[in-house]
Design a protein around this motif. Structure first.
Motif: not given
Length: 139
Positions: A14-29
């Motif tokens: 969901n994080l990768k393909y959903g509507d997660a904010a880029p900042a959320d993806r960046d934090a997990v990355a």
């Protein structure tokens, strides 16, 4: 057991393909990279090949001689110049990781470098020595 701060598989999807904010993806990355899970981290930047995180990953891969990681970045659309592959191959050679070096030199089509490391490769991956006759196929 302590709860992990890394999302489970479904949440990661969901994080990768959903509507997660880029900042959320960046934090997990960033957290994945801290844990040494670099290959997973870069996948969260798919579609954003010019992000500074990925430039840092190119630098790391070159320094470490991590050819697969460098190729993964290139496949994500990150600009990886030939010189980066050359330096990555050299770093891999310095560490005795000739398969990584081979991967870089094949990407560059650098037959001279491939000849140099030839003796360190499995027989099935060696290239013919300069001046040696080509092997005839068995009939």
């Amino acid at each position: 057991m302590a709860k992990s701060d890394i999302p489970n598989g479904l949440a990661m999807q969901n994080l990768k393909y959903g509507d997660a904010a880029p900042a959320d993806r960046d934090a997990v990355a960033a957290r994945l990279r801290e844990l040494g899970r670099r290959s997973e981290a870069v996948l969260l930047y798919e579609g954003r090949p010019e992000h500074p995180f990925l430039t840092e990953e190119v630098d790391w891969a070159v320094k470490e001689g991590a050819a697969y990681h460098l190729l993964s970045l290139k496949n994500l659309g990150v600009e990886v110049p030939d010189d980066a592959f050359r330096r990555c191959g050299s770093a891999a050679e310095d560490r005795g990781r000739y398969m990584d070096a081979r991967t870089c030199y094949v990407a560059l089509e650098d037959t001279e470098a491939l000849q140099r490391i030839n003796a360190n490769l499995p027989a099935s991956l060696r290239i013919a020595e300069k001046g040696a006759p080509a092997t005839e196929a068995a009939e």
